[in-house]
Design a protein around this motif. Structure first.
Motif, PDB file in Angstrom:
ATOM      1  N   ASN A  40     -10.332  -2.416  -2.513  1.00  0.00           N
ATOM      2  CA  ASN A  40      -9.494  -1.252  -2.799  1.00  0.00           C
ATOM      3  C   ASN A  40      -9.534  -0.222  -1.681  1.00  0.00           C
ATOM      4  OD1 ASN A  40      -8.772  -2.443  -5.150  1.00  0.00           O
ATOM      5  ND2 ASN A  40     -10.036  -1.177  -6.453  1.00  0.00           N
ATOM      6  N   PHE A  51      -1.601  -2.625  -0.639  1.00  0.00           N
ATOM      7  CA  PHE A  51      -2.561  -3.203  -1.581  1.00  0.00           C
ATOM      8  C   PHE A  51      -1.805  -4.208  -2.436  1.00  0.00           C
ATOM      9  CE2 PHE A  51      -4.378   0.992  -0.749  1.00  0.00           C
ATOM     10  CZ  PHE A  51      -5.689   0.655  -0.433  1.00  0.00           C
ATOM     11  N   ILE A  54      -2.973  -5.935  -7.597  1.00  0.00           N
ATOM     12  CA  ILE A  54      -3.615  -4.827  -8.316  1.00  0.00           C
ATOM     13  C   ILE A  54      -3.510  -5.051  -9.819  1.00  0.00           C
ATOM     14  CG2 ILE A  54      -3.613  -2.340  -8.682  1.00  0.00           C
ATOM     15  CD1 ILE A  54      -2.135  -2.129  -5.973  1.00  0.00           C
ATOM     16  N   TYR A  59      -4.487   4.723 -11.164  1.00  0.00           N
ATOM     17  CA  TYR A  59      -5.247   4.808  -9.922  1.00  0.00           C
ATOM     18  C   TYR A  59      -4.969   6.124  -9.218  1.00  0.00           C
ATOM     19  CZ  TYR A  59      -5.797  -0.262 -10.412  1.00  0.00           C
ATOM     20  OH  TYR A  59      -6.103  -1.513 -10.877  1.00  0.00           O
TER      21      TYR A  59
END
Length: 115
Positions: A40, A51, A54, A59
């Motif tokens: 992360n 990213f 996920i 977040y």
């Protein structure tokens, strides 16, 4: 098992003038400032981050200009407190299954003001 249902967040990182950051930036995607996982974080040198895979959830996304932020992480023992300040000041992003989110963010060059 690999699933295509994982979310993805990507975007550009800008400096204080809105220009793409070309220096060393660390991008953190966190649910908890005490739990920074290798998967992360993203080291960025070209002003773009990404990213993938996920898990659904909420977040916080933070980009830190590491050259400018050296004093906050200089080994004085205040790294955990500094990360909590950044975490608390960051915008919350909700990722749902299969989401493809494009989010441009500024690179922080100093710690946010304490509330």
């Amino acid at each position: 098992i690999v699933s295509r249902a994982g979310g993805r967040i990507s975007g550009k990182i800008s400096d204080k003038d809105g220009e793409p950051v070309l220096g060393m930036v660390m991008v953190f995607l966190m649910t908890d400032p005490k739990n920074i996982e290798e998967g992360n974080t993203d080291r960025v040198m070209d002003g773009k981050y990404s990213f993938k895979g996920i898990h659904p959830g909420r977040y916080r996304l933070i980009a830190l200009d590491m050259l400018e932020m050296a004093s906050a992480f200089g080994g004085g023992g205040n790294e955990a407190e500094a990360m909590k300040q950044f975490f608390d000041a960051a915008e919350e992003i909700e990722v749902k299954e299969g989401d493809r989110i494009s989010k441009d963010i500024p690179a922080l060059t100093k710690a946010p003001e304490k509330k």
